[in-house]
Design a protein around this motif. Structure first.
Motif, mmCIF file in Angstrom:
data_model
loop_
_atom_site.group_PDB
_atom_site.id
_atom_site.type_symbol
_atom_site.label_atom_id
_atom_site.label_comp_id
_atom_site.label_asym_id
_atom_site.label_seq_id
_atom_site.Cartn_x
_atom_site.Cartn_y
_atom_site.Cartn_z
ATOM 1 N N ALA A 377 0.728 27.454 29.952
ATOM 2 C CA ALA A 377 0.934 26.054 29.575
ATOM 3 C C ALA A 377 2.415 25.762 29.343
ATOM 4 C CB ALA A 377 0.121 25.733 28.322
ATOM 5 N N GLU A 378 3.126 26.730 28.760
ATOM 6 C CA GLU A 378 4.554 26.544 28.511
ATOM 7 C C GLU A 378 5.347 26.514 29.819
ATOM 8 O OE1 GLU A 378 8.352 26.141 26.920
ATOM 9 O OE2 GLU A 378 6.371 25.672 26.091
ATOM 10 N N VAL A 379 5.009 27.399 30.750
ATOM 11 C CA VAL A 379 5.690 27.402 32.044
ATOM 12 C C VAL A 379 5.417 26.092 32.781
ATOM 13 C CG1 VAL A 379 5.801 28.505 34.313
ATOM 14 C CG2 VAL A 379 5.692 29.920 32.252
ATOM 15 N N LYS A 380 4.173 25.653 32.766
ATOM 16 C CA LYS A 380 3.805 24.381 33.403
ATOM 17 C C LYS A 380 4.612 23.233 32.791
ATOM 18 C CE LYS A 380 -0.219 21.253 33.748
ATOM 19 N NZ LYS A 380 -0.306 21.002 35.230
ATOM 20 N N ARG A 381 4.712 23.216 31.458
ATOM 21 C CA ARG A 381 5.460 22.154 30.779
ATOM 22 C C ARG A 381 6.920 22.147 31.220
ATOM 23 N NH1 ARG A 381 9.103 21.478 27.204
ATOM 24 N NH2 ARG A 381 9.316 23.714 26.790
ATOM 25 N N GLN A 382 7.524 23.342 31.217
ATOM 26 C CA GLN A 382 8.935 23.428 31.593
ATOM 27 C C GLN A 382 9.174 22.920 33.006
ATOM 28 O OE1 GLN A 382 10.456 27.395 31.014
ATOM 29 N NE2 GLN A 382 9.748 27.531 28.893
ATOM 30 N N LEU A 383 8.317 23.318 33.930
ATOM 31 C CA LEU A 383 8.517 22.950 35.325
ATOM 32 C C LEU A 383 8.231 21.473 35.566
ATOM 33 C CD1 LEU A 383 6.962 26.084 37.074
ATOM 34 C CD2 LEU A 383 9.376 25.539 36.809
ATOM 35 N N GLU A 384 7.150 20.965 34.977
ATOM 36 C CA GLU A 384 6.764 19.587 35.250
ATOM 37 C C GLU A 384 7.650 18.574 34.541
ATOM 38 O OE1 GLU A 384 2.089 20.027 36.512
ATOM 39 O OE2 GLU A 384 2.543 19.238 34.509
ATOM 40 N N GLU A 385 8.276 18.979 33.436
ATOM 41 C CA GLU A 385 9.188 18.059 32.743
ATOM 42 C C GLU A 385 10.394 17.692 33.605
ATOM 43 O OE1 GLU A 385 10.441 19.447 28.938
ATOM 44 O OE2 GLU A 385 8.708 18.600 27.896
ATOM 45 N N THR A 386 10.704 18.515 34.586
ATOM 46 C CA THR A 386 11.829 18.223 35.473
ATOM 47 C C THR A 386 11.467 17.164 36.507
ATOM 48 O OG1 THR A 386 11.223 19.904 37.122
ATOM 49 C CG2 THR A 386 12.590 20.616 35.261
ATOM 50 N N GLY A 387 10.178 16.946 36.704
ATOM 51 C CA GLY A 387 9.736 16.024 37.742
ATOM 52 C C GLY A 387 9.775 16.636 39.127
ATOM 53 N N LEU A 388 10.128 17.906 39.211
ATOM 54 C CA LEU A 388 10.286 18.567 40.510
ATOM 55 C C LEU A 388 9.051 19.339 40.948
ATOM 56 C CD1 LEU A 388 13.868 20.025 39.913
ATOM 57 C CD2 LEU A 388 13.262 17.909 41.120
ATOM 58 N N PHE A 389 8.138 19.605 40.003
ATOM 59 C CA PHE A 389 6.982 20.448 40.297
ATOM 60 C C PHE A 389 5.701 19.833 39.749
ATOM 61 C CE2 PHE A 389 10.696 23.200 39.857
ATOM 62 C CZ PHE A 389 10.663 23.914 41.046
ATOM 63 N N GLU A 390 4.611 20.191 40.397
ATOM 64 C CA GLU A 390 3.275 19.854 39.916
ATOM 65 C C GLU A 390 2.457 21.139 39.959
ATOM 66 O OE1 GLU A 390 -0.413 17.146 41.424
ATOM 67 O OE2 GLU A 390 1.573 16.176 41.379
ATOM 68 N N VAL A 391 2.069 21.629 38.791
ATOM 69 C CA VAL A 391 1.480 22.960 38.676
ATOM 70 C C VAL A 391 -0.014 22.871 38.351
ATOM 71 C CG1 VAL A 391 1.627 25.200 37.521
ATOM 72 C CG2 VAL A 391 3.696 23.808 37.819
ATOM 73 N N LYS A 392 -0.824 23.542 39.159
ATOM 74 C CA LYS A 392 -2.254 23.632 38.904
ATOM 75 C C LYS A 392 -2.563 25.008 38.331
ATOM 76 C CE LYS A 392 -6.818 23.537 41.105
ATOM 77 N NZ LYS A 392 -7.553 23.432 42.398
ATOM 78 N N LEU A 393 -3.023 25.061 37.092
ATOM 79 C CA LEU A 393 -3.339 26.330 36.438
ATOM 80 C C LEU A 393 -4.731 26.801 36.832
ATOM 81 C CD1 LEU A 393 -1.937 25.681 32.836
ATOM 82 C CD2 LEU A 393 -0.786 26.715 34.804
ATOM 83 N N VAL A 394 -4.839 28.102 37.146
ATOM 84 C CA VAL A 394 -6.119 28.706 37.523
ATOM 85 C C VAL A 394 -6.326 29.956 36.681
ATOM 86 C CG1 VAL A 394 -7.528 29.661 39.371
ATOM 87 C CG2 VAL A 394 -5.861 27.857 39.890
ATOM 88 N N GLU A 395 -7.342 29.939 35.832
ATOM 89 C CA GLU A 395 -7.632 31.054 34.930
ATOM 90 C C GLU A 395 -8.744 31.916 35.507
ATOM 91 O OE1 GLU A 395 -7.995 31.078 30.159
ATOM 92 O OE2 GLU A 395 -9.646 30.079 31.170
ATOM 93 N N ALA A 396 -8.641 33.236 35.349
ATOM 94 C CA ALA A 396 -9.670 34.153 35.868
ATOM 95 C C ALA A 396 -9.718 35.405 35.018
ATOM 96 C CB ALA A 396 -9.367 34.511 37.331
ATOM 97 N N ASP A 397 -10.892 36.056 34.980
ATOM 98 C CA ASP A 397 -10.976 37.343 34.287
ATOM 99 C C ASP A 397 -10.140 38.357 35.050
ATOM 100 O OD1 ASP A 397 -12.792 39.152 36.108
ATOM 101 O OD2 ASP A 397 -13.877 37.256 35.979
ATOM 102 N N TRP A 398 -9.837 39.497 34.404
ATOM 103 C CA TRP A 398 -8.858 40.441 34.935
ATOM 104 C C TRP A 398 -9.183 40.909 36.345
ATOM 105 C CZ3 TRP A 398 -4.302 41.904 35.557
ATOM 106 C CH2 TRP A 398 -3.938 43.204 35.936
ATOM 107 N N GLN A 399 -10.414 41.354 36.595
ATOM 108 C CA GLN A 399 -10.734 41.886 37.910
ATOM 109 C C GLN A 399 -10.698 40.796 38.978
ATOM 110 O OE1 GLN A 399 -13.722 44.879 38.422
ATOM 111 N NE2 GLN A 399 -13.762 45.414 36.255
ATOM 112 N N SER A 400 -11.182 39.610 38.645
ATOM 113 C CA SER A 400 -11.125 38.491 39.599
ATOM 114 C C SER A 400 -9.684 38.080 39.849
ATOM 115 C CB SER A 400 -11.922 37.300 39.057
ATOM 116 O OG SER A 400 -13.284 37.628 38.896
ATOM 117 N N PHE A 401 -8.871 38.115 38.808
ATOM 118 C CA PHE A 401 -7.460 37.777 38.933
ATOM 119 C C PHE A 401 -6.752 38.757 39.863
ATOM 120 C CE2 PHE A 401 -3.111 38.332 36.981
ATOM 121 C CZ PHE A 401 -2.561 37.182 37.526
ATOM 122 N N GLN A 402 -7.007 40.065 39.685
ATOM 123 C CA GLN A 402 -6.398 41.075 40.547
ATOM 124 C C GLN A 402 -6.759 40.844 42.011
ATOM 125 O OE1 GLN A 402 -7.609 44.938 38.746
ATOM 126 N NE2 GLN A 402 -5.461 45.446 38.970
#
Length: 517
Positions: A377-402
């Motif tokens: 959430a903090e990385v998304k905030r930093q990037l989107e506050e610039t107006g240069l990025f639009e970030v979609k966060l995707v959460e997953a359990d560890w094995q699915s993430f890997q």
């Protein structure tokens, strides 16, 4: 080389002190308890087959139930024999490495271990090439031969780091009669020769380990029965500690919990210098917006590390500005040199000069956990506050993430990293070399050449210049952005001794050091 681990006891309540012997040196009593010592962790075991995993939780298990030819003693930077009687490079070329196997080894199932088992274990791992397996650790290994008790590894080029890699979980020796040659073994059975036997395993829940009476190797003390409990998230581990469901915890407790530890009574805390780092990795394969270097550079120009370390992590981690962490040969501040402060204007200029339309839309995958969610959430905030990025966060359990980042499901994804062995090479080849473990598609001939150059020096100090050049190239190409480096925390109750020896920041989990007082 890796710095010596420094232990600092923060709190020791009710510790007995006698004649210069501190509480950390208490010995088990004569009337020793026989019930298992319970240790809690959030590190998952993704596979019980050493050919199928390259992560902290799995390797922690391997270091207890399997044996490698070599192993690491605490605080030492060079491996010592374990399953081997001796090992050495043949000649001065550093292209052939030979080990003589001990003659008194058996697997826990009673079968005698032979050099053919060692050969089979390495060849099988390389043949299977699991998406999340350890084969990227051995880019120089051409083939293995076995004769009598002798195993010889033939390398494609000079590689002074090869013995260090043999000493890791990737070098685990398996019974060739029990592990199929062309695929991973399924189920919960383990046939190894380590200091412990896996008596019972419930995936994602627990592992009961008992001392292996047949073990012969570098470890000279008998361990105690241990019950490992696995928790899905750090908050669950903290709850288990508070409820006294575990006597020891290691990796990972919530930052807010760690930051308030000094107020907690009856707790022994080991805080050790660690080389654990976390990077924001980019998928540079065609089709991802991160395939464009300017986008990656723009992200690097915006990232505010102190805001991440003080916010999501409550000051329990420190900002990191290069690929190689503090305490290792060649550490530099390459990213700070290029991006000294968060600079939205610089990011905008980079994107404009590259002709990239904004906002740049991309997916950001992360492992499910409250702390990692706060970081995302903090990385998304930093990037989107610039107006240069639009970030979609995707959460997953560890094995699915890997599996997700291995498939290329995410454009960006943060991954923590522990060194496989105490050498800077553990942060270069696996993370930014061609066919790296991050599966991000990044490849640089210049970086590969520099990595090969670092591996030719037996005197690792001579590789310093090349390691710094690698970090400069990474800061220029930005296949990843270093975020932070952290300390290692182990908590134990007053009833347990040896927890200060449980870990030294490598992949070895010394469960045999734990015992009841």
């Amino acid at each position: 080389m890796r710095s010596t681990v420094r232990l600092r006891i923060l709190i020791t309540c009710g510790v007995l002190v006698a004649a210069g012997v501190g509480g950390w040196q208490l010995l088990p009593s004569d009337a020793a308890r026989t019930d298992p010592i319970t240790i809690g962790t959030t590190d998952e075991v993704t596979s019980l087959d050493p050919a199928g995993a390259y992560d902290a939780g799995s390797w922690a298990m391997y270091s207890n139930v399997f044996q490698s030819l070599l192993t690491f003693k605490p605080g030492l930077t060079q491996p010592v024999p374990d399953a081997a009687e001796s090992c050495k490079f043949l000649g001065s070329g550093l292209t052939a490495y030979q080990c003589t196997l001990r003659d008194d080894l058996t697997f826990a199932n009673g079968r005698k271990i032979t050099a053919e088992d060692v050969k089979y274990s390495f060849e099988r791992m390389l043949r299977i090439k699991s998406d999340v397996g350890p084969q990227p650790l051995f880019p120089t290994l051409k083939n293995v031969s076995a004769e009598g008790r002798t195993v010889t590894f033939h390398l494609s080029g000079r590689d002074a780091t090869f013995p260090l890699k043999v000493a890791t979980g990737a070098g685990s020796i398996v019974d060739r009669n029990q592990y199929p040659a062309g695929k991973l073994r399924t189920g919960s059975a383990v046939d190894g020769s380590g200091p412990y036997v896996l008596k019972e395993y419930k995936e994602g829940e627990s592992a009961l380990l008992e001392p292996n009476p047949k073990y012969k190797g570098a470890i000279t003390k008998a361990g105690h029965t241990v019950l490992v409990k696995y928790y899905g998230q750090s908050e669950e581990l903290a709850t288990a500690w508070k409820a006294k469901e575990v006597q020891v915890t290691h990796r990972q407790l919530p930052p807010n919990f760690l930051s308030s530890l000094e107020t907690r009574d009856g707790t022994r805390i080991t805080e050790a210098e660690s080389a654990e780092i976390r990077n924001l990795n980019f998928n540079v394969r065609p089709g991802s917006p991160m395939a464009n270097k300017a986008v990656r550079q723009a992200v690097a120009a915006v990232i505010d590390r102190p805001a991440i370390t003080e916010g999501a992590y409550k000051g329990t981690v420190e900002p990191l500005y290069s690929l190689i962490p503090q305490g290792f040969v060649g550490h530099s501040t390459a990213f700070y040199d290029v991006y000294p402060e968060p600079d939205a204007k610089k990011a905008k200029a980079l994107l404009r000069e590259a002709g990239i339309r904004t906002p740049v839309k991309f997916t950001y995958g992360f492992r499910k956990d409250a702390t990692y969610a706060a970081e995302a959430a903090e990385v998304k905030r930093q990037l989107e506050e610039t107006g240069l990025f639009e970030v979609k966060l995707v959460e997953a359990d560890w094995q699915s993430f890997q599996k997700g980042y291995a498939r290329g499901d995410y454009d960006a994804y943060p991954v923590g990293w522990l060194p496989d062995f105490p050498d800077s090479d553990s942060f270069t080849a696996p993370l930014v070399g061609t066919k790296n473990t991050l599966h991000n598609g990044f490849s640089s001939k210049k970086i590969d050449t520099l990595i090969a150059s670092t591996q030719q020096y037996g005197d690792r100090g001579r590789a310093t210049s090349d390691f710094k050049d690698i970090q400069d190239q990474v800061a220029a190409e930005v296949p990843l952005v270093p975020l932070w480096q952290k300390k290692d925390y182990v908590l134990s109750t007053e009833a347990v001794t040896g927890s200060q020896y449980l870990t030294d920041g490598t992949g070895i989990w010394r469960l045999w050091e734990l015992s009841w007082i």
